[in-house]
Structure formats: C-alpha cells, structure tokens
Design an enzyme around this catalytic site. Structure first.
Site, short mmCIF file in Angstrom:
data_model
loop_
_atom_site.label_atom_id
_atom_site.label_comp_id
_atom_site.label_asym_id
_atom_site.label_seq_id
_atom_site.Cartn_x
_atom_site.Cartn_y
_atom_site.Cartn_z
N GLY A 1 -24.59 117.31 81.60
CA GLY A 1 -23.99 116.06 80.01
C GLY A 1 -23.88 115.10 80.92
O GLY A 1 -23.10 114.74 80.16
N ARG B 1 -45.30 125.69 73.12
CA ARG B 1 -44.84 124.30 73.37
C ARG B 1 -44.77 122.97 71.97
O ARG B 1 -44.02 122.41 71.79
CB ARG B 1 -45.46 123.20 74.59
N ARG C 1 -36.86 120.56 79.33
CA ARG C 1 -38.38 121.01 78.88
C ARG C 1 -39.43 119.45 78.92
O ARG C 1 -38.55 118.72 78.44
CB ARG C 1 -38.31 121.77 77.41
N HIS D 1 -34.63 110.76 85.79
CA HIS D 1 -34.79 111.35 87.43
C HIS D 1 -34.16 111.54 88.56
O HIS D 1 -34.10 110.45 88.88
CB HIS D 1 -36.42 111.91 87.50
N GLU E 1 -47.74 111.32 79.11
CA GLU E 1 -48.22 112.64 79.10
C GLU E 1 -48.03 113.52 80.77
O GLU E 1 -47.93 115.00 80.54
CB GLU E 1 -49.75 113.16 78.86
C1 GRF Z 1 -29.83 114.42 86.34
O1 GRF Z 1 -29.32 114.48 87.56
C2 GRF Z 1 -30.81 113.94 86.26
O2 GRF Z 1 -31.79 112.97 87.06
C3 GRF Z 1 -31.57 114.71 86.02
O3 GRF Z 1 -30.99 115.74 85.28
C4 GRF Z 1 -29.74 115.90 86.04
C5 GRF Z 1 -28.20 115.88 84.45
O4 GRF Z 1 -27.14 115.97 85.14
N1 GRF Z 1 -33.02 114.97 84.61
P1 GRF Z 1 -26.66 115.57 83.35
O5 GRF Z 1 -26.71 116.86 82.81
O6 GRF Z 1 -26.80 114.65 82.89
O7 GRF Z 1 -25.51 115.91 84.23
#
Ligand code: GRF
Length: 200
Positions: free
Chosen positions: A15, A65, A91, A109, A142
């Site tokens: 988080g 899902r 998920r 990402h 999607e």
């Molecule tokens: C991040 O690196 C984000 O890009 C990826 O998952 C990680 C989450 O990190 N989707 P956090 O839980 O916000 O520390």
C-alpha cells in the site's frame, strides 16, 4: 483540500501507492473506501491510520471472477465514485466492472508497457537485460495491463540491480506520478480518444 470526485482504492499489498495518495495535499479526490482481496494487506492498516473505511473481499470466498467482481461492485455502487484506483491490486476484474467504469479505472504498473505486462514485471525486465524500464499509469480495459496509457516515467537499470533495488527506484517514481495523474483526472484534464490519451 478541494474535493472534486470520490474514488475507491483497491490494493492487495503493502500500500505504498495508497500512502502516496493519502499524503497528497491536493489530490482533488476523496478516498471513500479502500478495498482489499487480502485480510493481511498492509494497505488496510494505512487506510485505518488515515481514517478511511475499508472492506475485505477475499478472493477465495468466490467461485468465479464475475462473482468476486460483483461483490466489489456491491460495495462501491452507492458511493458516487468518479474513479476506481488500483494500487497494487493483484486480481483481474471482470468485464462487468470494466464496462461500468469504462476509462475510469486507473492502474499503475512497474514497467514501460507494453513491455512486461503481468506479474513479476521487474524481474522480467532484469531477465531480459533491458537498460531502461519504468512505470506506467493506464486505464484498465478487458486485457491485463493493456488499456490506454496515461503517463509513463523511465527508470534506468543499473548494472548491480536486483529486483529489490530496481523496484525501490521505480516506486520513487510511482509515488510522485500516481497522485499527479489522479489529480489531473479529478480535474477533468485527461481525455481518452481510442488508445490515445491527451492531457490538457
Ligand atoms: C507497485 O509497484 C505497482 O506498480 C504494482 O504493484 C506495486 C504495489 O506496491 N502494480 P504498493 O502496494 O503500492 O506498495
């Protein structure tokens, strides 16, 4: 803080991106709810500390899902959300939710998409020997890690990097970029035309 939209944040892990949103002084968005699929997600404690309501929707409680996603939709449908912000949510959501929030679900990402979609993106970048990787914020469609790209930051790969060191430098960029994108989205400064995204 001027609140323009309400958002829900979905998070599965530590988080730190949620924390960056919580700490942003002018996000333009009120975090109405934090949802996690994991009861042990540290993101939930961060939400508690920020006095944000939380819900846990365990993935294992649902057969499909579609049912899992319906449970999330049930929690958020009355909140009047302007956006759903995925912050390390591990998920994949069903088409029902993506359709209901078309171009209003944001994801972050840890690679320069379309390179290295899916899990373990930082490891894959190291495995391929790329010299530059980075972070992408995009709308969710999607397909996994595929929707229209809103913003990217490049991060150099250093010769001695391992997953931990590289991901740490990527996260520095994430924590600066994600609040900026949410703020611009809340202010109506981000426009989608097909796969192209324009910032005012
Ligand atoms: C991040 O690196 C984000 O890009 C990826 O998952 C990680 C989450 O990190 N989707 P956090 O839980 O916000 O520390």
């Amino acid at each position: 803080m001027e609140v323009i939209i309400n958002i829900a944040v979905l998070a599965s892990g530590s988080g730190t991106n949620l924390q960056a949103l919580l700490d942003s002084p002018d996000l333009g968005a009120d975090i109405s709810l934090v949802v996690s699929d994991r009861v042990d997600a540290a993101a939930l404690s961060r939400a508690d500390a920020g006095r944000i309501p939380t819900r846990v929707i365990p993935w294992s409680d649902y057969d499909t899902r579609a049912d899992f996603t319906k449970a999330i939709l049930g929690e958020i449908e009355d909140l009047g959300l302007g956006a759903v912000v995925l912050a390390g949510f591990m998920r994949v959501l069903s088409g029902e939710m993506i359709g209901a929030f078309r171009n209003r679900i944001l994801n972050i990402h840890p690679s320069l998409l379309p390179a290295f979609p899916g899990a373990n993106a930082v490891q894959h970048a190291l495995d391929q020997g790329v010299k530059v990787t980075g972070v992408t914020v995009h709308f969710v469609d999607e397909e996994v890690d595929h929707g229209p790209i809103i913003a990217q930051r490049a991060v150099p790969v250093l010769p001695d990097d391992d997953v931990g060191s590289l991901h740490a430098r990527i996260q520095v960029e994430e924590h600066d970029l994600y609040p900026r994108v949410v703020r611009a989205f809340a202010r109506g400064e981000i426009h989608v035309e097909g796969r192209k995204v324009r910032w005012d």
